[in-house]
Design a protein around this motif. Structure first.
Motif, PDB file in Angstrom:
ATOM      1  N   LEU A 729       0.826  -1.199   0.000  1.00  0.00           N
ATOM      2  CA  LEU A 729       0.000   0.000   0.000  1.00  0.00           C
ATOM      3  C   LEU A 729       0.864   1.255   0.000  1.00  0.00           C
ATOM      4  CD1 LEU A 729      -2.741  -1.188   2.517  1.00  0.00           C
ATOM      5  CD2 LEU A 729      -3.072  -0.729   0.092  1.00  0.00           C
ATOM      6  N   ALA A 730       2.002   1.199   0.741  1.00  0.00           N
ATOM      7  CA  ALA A 730       2.891   2.366   0.781  1.00  0.00           C
ATOM      8  C   ALA A 730       3.532   2.622  -0.572  1.00  0.00           C
ATOM      9  CB  ALA A 730       3.968   2.153   1.839  1.00  0.00           C
ATOM     10  N   LEU A 731       3.737   1.565  -1.373  1.00  0.00           N
ATOM     11  CA  LEU A 731       4.363   1.705  -2.684  1.00  0.00           C
ATOM     12  C   LEU A 731       3.365   1.998  -3.786  1.00  0.00           C
ATOM     13  CD1 LEU A 731       7.026  -1.158  -2.496  1.00  0.00           C
ATOM     14  CD2 LEU A 731       7.391   1.297  -2.236  1.00  0.00           C
ATOM     15  N   GLY A 732       2.081   2.196  -3.416  1.00  0.00           N
ATOM     16  CA  GLY A 732       1.100   2.621  -4.408  1.00  0.00           C
ATOM     17  C   GLY A 732       0.001   1.648  -4.731  1.00  0.00           C
ATOM     18  N   GLY A 737      -6.952  -3.475  -5.163  1.00  0.00           N
ATOM     19  CA  GLY A 737      -5.993  -4.462  -5.621  1.00  0.00           C
ATOM     20  C   GLY A 737      -5.649  -5.474  -4.552  1.00  0.00           C
ATOM     21  N   VAL A 738      -5.523  -5.020  -3.290  1.00  0.00           N
ATOM     22  CA  VAL A 738      -5.225  -5.934  -2.183  1.00  0.00           C
ATOM     23  C   VAL A 738      -6.389  -6.900  -1.977  1.00  0.00           C
ATOM     24  CG1 VAL A 738      -4.817  -6.092   0.299  1.00  0.00           C
ATOM     25  CG2 VAL A 738      -3.644  -4.345  -1.049  1.00  0.00           C
ATOM     26  N   VAL A 739      -7.624  -6.377  -2.037  1.00  0.00           N
ATOM     27  CA  VAL A 739      -8.807  -7.242  -1.884  1.00  0.00           C
ATOM     28  C   VAL A 739      -8.810  -8.310  -2.967  1.00  0.00           C
ATOM     29  CG1 VAL A 739     -11.314  -7.308  -2.043  1.00  0.00           C
ATOM     30  CG2 VAL A 739     -10.203  -5.526  -0.702  1.00  0.00           C
ATOM     31  N   LYS A 740      -8.537  -7.929  -4.211  1.00  0.00           N
ATOM     32  CA  LYS A 740      -8.520  -8.892  -5.308  1.00  0.00           C
ATOM     33  C   LYS A 740      -7.452  -9.961  -5.081  1.00  0.00           C
ATOM     34  CE  LYS A 740      -8.797  -7.728  -9.545  1.00  0.00           C
ATOM     35  NZ  LYS A 740      -8.535  -7.080 -10.845  1.00  0.00           N
ATOM     36  N   MET A 741      -6.286  -9.544  -4.563  1.00  0.00           N
ATOM     37  CA  MET A 741      -5.204 -10.500  -4.340  1.00  0.00           C
ATOM     38  C   MET A 741      -5.599 -11.558  -3.308  1.00  0.00           C
ATOM     39  SD  MET A 741      -1.228  -9.688  -3.405  1.00  0.00           S
ATOM     40  CE  MET A 741      -1.687  -8.758  -1.953  1.00  0.00           C
ATOM     41  N   VAL A 742      -6.230 -11.108  -2.211  1.00  0.00           N
ATOM     42  CA  VAL A 742      -6.640 -12.049  -1.174  1.00  0.00           C
ATOM     43  C   VAL A 742      -7.772 -12.939  -1.682  1.00  0.00           C
ATOM     44  CG1 VAL A 742      -7.576 -12.284   1.153  1.00  0.00           C
ATOM     45  CG2 VAL A 742      -5.883 -10.520   0.664  1.00  0.00           C
ATOM     46  N   LEU A 743      -8.729 -12.343  -2.407  1.00  0.00           N
ATOM     47  CA  LEU A 743      -9.825 -13.144  -2.947  1.00  0.00           C
ATOM     48  C   LEU A 743      -9.315 -14.176  -3.945  1.00  0.00           C
ATOM     49  CD1 LEU A 743     -12.663 -10.488  -3.503  1.00  0.00           C
ATOM     50  CD2 LEU A 743     -12.541 -12.253  -1.734  1.00  0.00           C
ATOM     51  N   ARG A 744      -8.289 -13.794  -4.709  1.00  0.00           N
ATOM     52  CA  ARG A 744      -7.718 -14.742  -5.661  1.00  0.00           C
ATOM     53  C   ARG A 744      -7.121 -15.939  -4.927  1.00  0.00           C
ATOM     54  NH1 ARG A 744      -3.998 -11.771  -7.598  1.00  0.00           N
ATOM     55  NH2 ARG A 744      -5.386 -10.635  -8.997  1.00  0.00           N
ATOM     56  N   GLN A 745      -6.452 -15.669  -3.808  1.00  0.00           N
ATOM     57  CA  GLN A 745      -5.874 -16.760  -3.024  1.00  0.00           C
ATOM     58  C   GLN A 745      -6.970 -17.693  -2.511  1.00  0.00           C
ATOM     59  OE1 GLN A 745      -3.616 -15.456   0.378  1.00  0.00           O
ATOM     60  NE2 GLN A 745      -3.496 -17.528   1.251  1.00  0.00           N
ATOM     61  N   GLY A 746      -8.052 -17.097  -1.996  1.00  0.00           N
ATOM     62  CA  GLY A 746      -9.166 -17.920  -1.525  1.00  0.00           C
ATOM     63  C   GLY A 746      -9.819 -18.686  -2.651  1.00  0.00           C
ATOM     64  N   PHE A 804      -9.955  -6.677   5.673  1.00  0.00           N
ATOM     65  CA  PHE A 804      -9.026  -6.386   6.762  1.00  0.00           C
ATOM     66  C   PHE A 804      -7.625  -6.082   6.216  1.00  0.00           C
ATOM     67  CE2 PHE A 804      -5.792  -7.930   9.773  1.00  0.00           C
ATOM     68  CZ  PHE A 804      -6.097  -7.159  10.894  1.00  0.00           C
ATOM     69  N   ALA A 805      -7.205  -6.882   5.219  1.00  0.00           N
ATOM     70  CA  ALA A 805      -5.888  -6.658   4.623  1.00  0.00           C
ATOM     71  C   ALA A 805      -5.816  -5.307   3.931  1.00  0.00           C
ATOM     72  CB  ALA A 805      -5.574  -7.774   3.625  1.00  0.00           C
ATOM     73  N   ALA A 806      -6.905  -4.912   3.256  1.00  0.00           N
ATOM     74  CA  ALA A 806      -6.904  -3.645   2.520  1.00  0.00           C
ATOM     75  C   ALA A 806      -6.857  -2.440   3.439  1.00  0.00           C
ATOM     76  CB  ALA A 806      -8.141  -3.575   1.632  1.00  0.00           C
ATOM     77  N   ARG A 807      -7.223  -2.617   4.708  1.00  0.00           N
ATOM     78  CA  ARG A 807      -7.237  -1.497   5.645  1.00  0.00           C
ATOM     79  C   ARG A 807      -5.962  -1.410   6.490  1.00  0.00           C
ATOM     80  NH1 ARG A 807     -13.518  -2.439   7.506  1.00  0.00           N
ATOM     81  NH2 ARG A 807     -14.474  -1.593   5.602  1.00  0.00           N
ATOM     82  N   THR A 808      -4.940  -2.161   6.087  1.00  0.00           N
ATOM     83  CA  THR A 808      -3.657  -2.084   6.793  1.00  0.00           C
ATOM     84  C   THR A 808      -3.083  -0.670   6.674  1.00  0.00           C
ATOM     85  OG1 THR A 808      -3.227  -4.416   6.291  1.00  0.00           O
ATOM     86  CG2 THR A 808      -1.338  -3.053   6.933  1.00  0.00           C
ATOM     87  N   ASP A 809      -2.593  -0.118   7.784  1.00  0.00           N
ATOM     88  CA  ASP A 809      -2.039   1.234   7.797  1.00  0.00           C
ATOM     89  C   ASP A 809      -0.582   1.182   7.333  1.00  0.00           C
ATOM     90  OD1 ASP A 809      -1.275   3.812   8.203  1.00  0.00           O
ATOM     91  OD2 ASP A 809      -1.713   3.850  10.365  1.00  0.00           O
ATOM     92  N   VAL A 811       1.672   3.513   7.165  1.00  0.00           N
ATOM     93  CA  VAL A 811       2.560   4.314   8.015  1.00  0.00           C
ATOM     94  C   VAL A 811       3.040   3.486   9.192  1.00  0.00           C
ATOM     95  CG1 VAL A 811       2.732   6.361   9.467  1.00  0.00           C
ATOM     96  CG2 VAL A 811       1.449   6.451   7.314  1.00  0.00           C
ATOM     97  N   THR A 812       2.084   2.770   9.831  1.00  0.00           N
ATOM     98  CA  THR A 812       2.462   1.919  10.967  1.00  0.00           C
ATOM     99  C   THR A 812       3.414   0.827  10.525  1.00  0.00           C
ATOM    100  OG1 THR A 812       0.290   2.334  11.960  1.00  0.00           O
ATOM    101  CG2 THR A 812       1.528   0.446  12.793  1.00  0.00           C
ATOM    102  N   THR A 813       3.194   0.273   9.342  1.00  0.00           N
ATOM    103  CA  THR A 813       4.059  -0.781   8.825  1.00  0.00           C
ATOM    104  C   THR A 813       5.470  -0.266   8.572  1.00  0.00           C
ATOM    105  OG1 THR A 813       2.166  -1.850   7.789  1.00  0.00           O
ATOM    106  CG2 THR A 813       4.344  -2.472   6.980  1.00  0.00           C
ATOM    107  N   LEU A 814       5.601   0.908   7.964  1.00  0.00           N
ATOM    108  CA  LEU A 814       6.928   1.458   7.661  1.00  0.00           C
ATOM    109  C   LEU A 814       7.682   1.794   8.931  1.00  0.00           C
ATOM    110  CD1 LEU A 814       6.079   3.686   4.585  1.00  0.00           C
ATOM    111  CD2 LEU A 814       7.299   1.508   4.619  1.00  0.00           C
TER     112      LEU A 814
END
Length: 817
Positions: A729-732, A737-746, A804-809, A811-814
């Motif tokens: 998310l920090a890299l753009g 896109g994150v939701v699609k990635m997790v749904l693809r895994q499921g 939940f994954a798409a709402r990761t902050d 700033v906190t991660t960095l």
């Protein structure tokens, strides 16, 4: 060893308390699986496993009369029984018995019970001694109607007579006739048919008073008895069968017109525990299917819990590595982990017993209502409790084995240097968890596919035209045999009931009938048709009914030619009959049956006055059979009749007024079990409806467990990849896109599970072939719908973790990085 195991249990309890949420979830999931298995096993135990409580059961054989072109395991006539008894040299005792509903009055109002008439040596043959009093004597079974004596079952003595120690010698009333109690059967003896528990036993010689029908005792063509014999010492079953075959052949030579084609078939006593070997075999097949279904449910629950345990064990990797470094052996650690899993399963087993008790109540609610009582007790006895304990321990080992082996994989020393879960460790755990979820989805799809096939089959069965249309109907069984009414009194009671019922508010029409199509029982009779020459060994047995005027209009049965039975067909009028299309085609092919002659009841010749459309009489699945209908005023007098009424509105609203009417007209009879027509016809779809409901319910439970498992795996995967998502998310990367990635895994996990599940379903559903009607075990519609449902549920279970994954902050991660 015991001390070490005690320490393991204490440590297991501490570990389970440390994560109460996960522990509670695991207990609930496993309790559902264990409870489902315990409930079905209790049914299997009650029907197929409970001992018959007889002496040396292996020496007891059931003897059936077979008929060429007819039933292989049929009942036996009284004269044939006497010949078998007196002329055989293979049985030390050969006894006869028959079941019948009876009215029993002791303390309080009369109630309907299931009773059994037996020959005097019935208890002798079984090796059963009464707990109180004595058994029957030979003279009490020699002369018909002279010795009204009875033996009570232990349950009846306890329940209805309060365990009265002075019951022997007391007078009870069976079908409103006085009988003297001579004994009480021992606790645990409930007869030879596990689905029916007799409340009492009376001699065969009291058939006229104790039976609610009148068998033709002297006739060789009226089979109403079941036989049980004890083999003589040294006699093998094969030798006994050969000797009885010779006896049957001799009887056929002596009575060629009556015994032609008859044989004797010996079977183990246990094979007839559900009345006939055919019924017992069919029940065993259904029970095997249901045990397989609940076994799948439990396996899914174990896989679900294993995934939870795997995640918990991954977090304990440093602890396990430290214990190994301090000298603990791999077996010692493996035992500790398995003890934790088994302890969890034992708690789930205790909760599962409560779940099983609720499920047993639900199973009993599926039992169709009947005029006569069926055995409904499904006790959680020692066998069931032992099964539950073994099941819980097995489930504990199954759910804990994979996490334990994963925790003990090589290179554990690296865990001492890690402060958290390493990337490689997380990927390994995720692969294990994904594999467990794939297995859950596959098993769930197989169960749902079976449920779908059964539902389509049930729909096809219910779509069959039964040959009558009585949607708003009510059935009132009236058994005049429960009271001592002679023929004149009985006919007067029937007429009064019919006239007054037709005049009740909300009643459109009413009629009387001896039997109802698709009911639990039906009548048969041999016929002679003028001008028809039967082929050798051809049975002239047809289904036979007796009805009052207005029956066909009330039932909605179409008359295709001629006229219906009506008020003109009185006792003094010319005997008349009606036939269905199948009977007309068989005996008068290409000709109009109206005006033809048929000889039936009591040798009376009846003139056919009309033809009705074909219908279903014994089963919706079977072909239509020849059907003969006689006026109730002209046929043989029967004590058991059914009042059928057509109502203008909801048929349930007429039940109480009809019950009050019966009690006013015949106050000495037990209160009747009045049923709406759909309730009465449960027997026609019972063999399929019950398994369909159960398999569907367990399939939905499996789907729920698999969905929870997929959600748990996806959620844990997301939490382990929080840093990755934050960096993305920090890299753009966008939230979408994150939701699609997790749904693809499921979706990938679900697709693999569905693929494996389809292969499993193709194999498993073949076991249902005998229960299906008009549906292939490879039905593409069912498999497509179930697969689509599983994929949709899988995406739904993945959506919340994806959000939940798409709402990761980021700033906190960095900052953490």
């Amino acid at each position: 060893m015991i001390r070490s195991l005690t320490n393991d249990l204490r440590y297991a309890a501490r570990m389970l308390r440390r994560g109460p949420g996960a522990t509670l979830a695991a207990v609930i999931v496993m309790a559902l699986g264990i409870g489902a298995n315990t409930a079905i096993f209790s049914l299997v135990n009650a029907l197929l496993l409970q001992p018959l409580n007889v002496t040396q059961q292996e020496r007891l054989m059931s003897a059936y009369t077979s008929q060429v072109g007819g039933r292989l395991h049929g009942n036996t006539s009284y004269p044939d029984y006497l010949d078998y008894k007196e002329r055989n040299d293979v049985f030390s005792v050969l006894a006869a018995h028959t079941y019948s509903p009876m009215s029993l009055r002791g303390v309080g109002p009369p109630r309907v019970v299931m009773g059994q008439l037996v020959s005097w040596d019935y208890f002798l043959a079984l090796g059963v001694e009464p707990e109180l009093g004595r058994s029957f004597l030979p003279e009490e079974d020699e002369t018909f109607g002279t010795h009204p004596v009875a033996i009570l079952s232990h349950a009846t003595w306890e329940g209805q007579f309060g365990s009265d120690p002075t019951i022997v010698g007391a007078t009870i009333r069976i079908n409103d006739y006085p009988f003297t109690v001579i004994g009480v059967a021992p606790r645990g003896f409930t007869g030879l048919v596990t689905a029916v528990e007799p409340a009492l036993w009376a001699p065969l010689a009291m058939a006229e008073r104790a039976l609610v029908y009148t068998p033709n005792i002297q006739s060789r063509i009226d089979p109403w008895l079941q036989l049980v014999g004890r083999l003589r010492p040294g006699i093998a079953v094969s030798g006994a069968q050969a000797a009885l075959d010779v006896l049957a052949t001799n009887l056929a030579l002596e009575y060629p017109a009556l015994n032609r084609g008859k044989g004797i078939v010996l079977e183990e006593l246990d094979s007839g525990r559900l009345s006939t070997p055919e019924a017992t075999t069919a029940t065993r097949t259904v029970m095997a299917i249901l045990m397989g279904v609940v076994g799948f449910v439990l396996l899914i629950a174990c896989l679900n819990v294993a995934a939870v345990q795997l995640a918990r064990t991954s977090r304990r990797r440093r602890e396990i590595a430290l214990r190994q470094a301090l000298g603990a052996s791999r077996w010692r650690i493996l035992r500790q982990l398995l003890v934790e899993s088994v302890a969890l399963a034992l708690v789930a087993g205790a909760v599962g017993l409560w779940v099983a008790a609720l499920a047993i109540d639900a199973l009993q609610a599926l039992q169709p209502q009947t005029e006569f009582p069926l055995r409904t007790q499904l006790p959680l006895d020692a066998r069931v409790l032992g099964f539950t304990l073994l099941l819980a321990m097995t489930a504990g080992v199954l759910s804990g084995l994979a996490p334990a082996l994963q925790a003990l994989r090589p290179n554990q020393s690296a865990a001492l240097k890690e402060q958290g879960i390493s990337l490689s460790q997380g990927r390994s755990s995720a692969r294990w968890q994904s594999a467990l979820v794939v297995a859950q989805i596959a098993l769930s799809l197989a169960l749902l596919s079976g449920a779908g096939l059964l539902m389509r089959s049930l729909h096809n069965e219910l779509s069959i035209d039964p040959g009558f249309d009585l949607r708003n109907g009510v059935v009132v069984p009236l058994n005049l045999g429960f009271g001592q009414h002679d023929e004149a009194e009985g006919e007067a009671l029937r007429k009064e009931l019919l006239d007054r019922a037709a005049a009740l508010p909300g009643i459109e029409s009413a009629a009387l009938t001896a039997f109802i199509p698709l009911g639990a029982i039906h009548g048969h009779h041999d016929v002679y048709v003028e001008g028809y020459e039967p082929a050798p060994d051809e049975l002239m047995l047809v289904k036979r009914n007796m009805v009052s005027a207005g029956y066909f209009e009330t039932m909605g049965i179409r008359v295709l030619s001629g006229r219906a039975i009506d008020q003109r067909d009185t006792e003094d009028a010319t005997p008349v009959a009606m036939v269905n299309e199948t009977m007309a085609r068989r005996f008068w092919p290409g000709r109009d049956p109206v005006g033809r002659s048929v000889q039936a009841d009591l040798g009376i010749t009846y003139t056919v006055i009309g033809m009705i459309e074909d219908g279903k009489y014994a089963s919706l699945r079977g072909p239509s059979e020849p059907y003969l209908v006689l006026p109730m005023t002209q046929g043989e007098y029967v004590q058991r009749v059914n009042l059928v009424v057509s109502t203008r509105g909801d048929p349930r609203e007429a039940i109480e007024s009809l019950r009050s009417l019966v009690q006013r007209i015949a106050p000495g009879l037990p209160s009747p079990t009045i049923l709406t027509m759909p309730q009465y016809l449960q027997f026609s779809v019972g063999p399929v409806k019950g398994p369909t409901i159960l398999v569907s319910a367990f399939g939905l439970l499996a789907l729920l467990l698999a969905s929870v498992g997929l959600y748990g795996v996806m959620y844990r995967s997301v939490t382990q990849r929080t840093r990755e998502f934050g960096v993305r998310l920090a890299l753009g990367a966008t939230e979408h896109g994150v939701v699609k990635m997790v749904l693809r895994q499921g979706l990938i996990t679900s697709l693999i599970g569905v693929g494996v599940g389809l292969l499993l379903a193709l194999a498993v559903t073949r076991a249902l072939a005998s229960l299906l009607l008009g549906v292939s075990t490879l039905d593409p519609v069912v498999f497509a719908l179930v697969s689509a449902t599983m994929l949709a549920i899988g995406q739904l279970a993945s959506y919340l973790p994806a959000r939940f994954a798409a709402r990761t902050d980021p700033v906190t991660t960095l900052r953490a990085e």
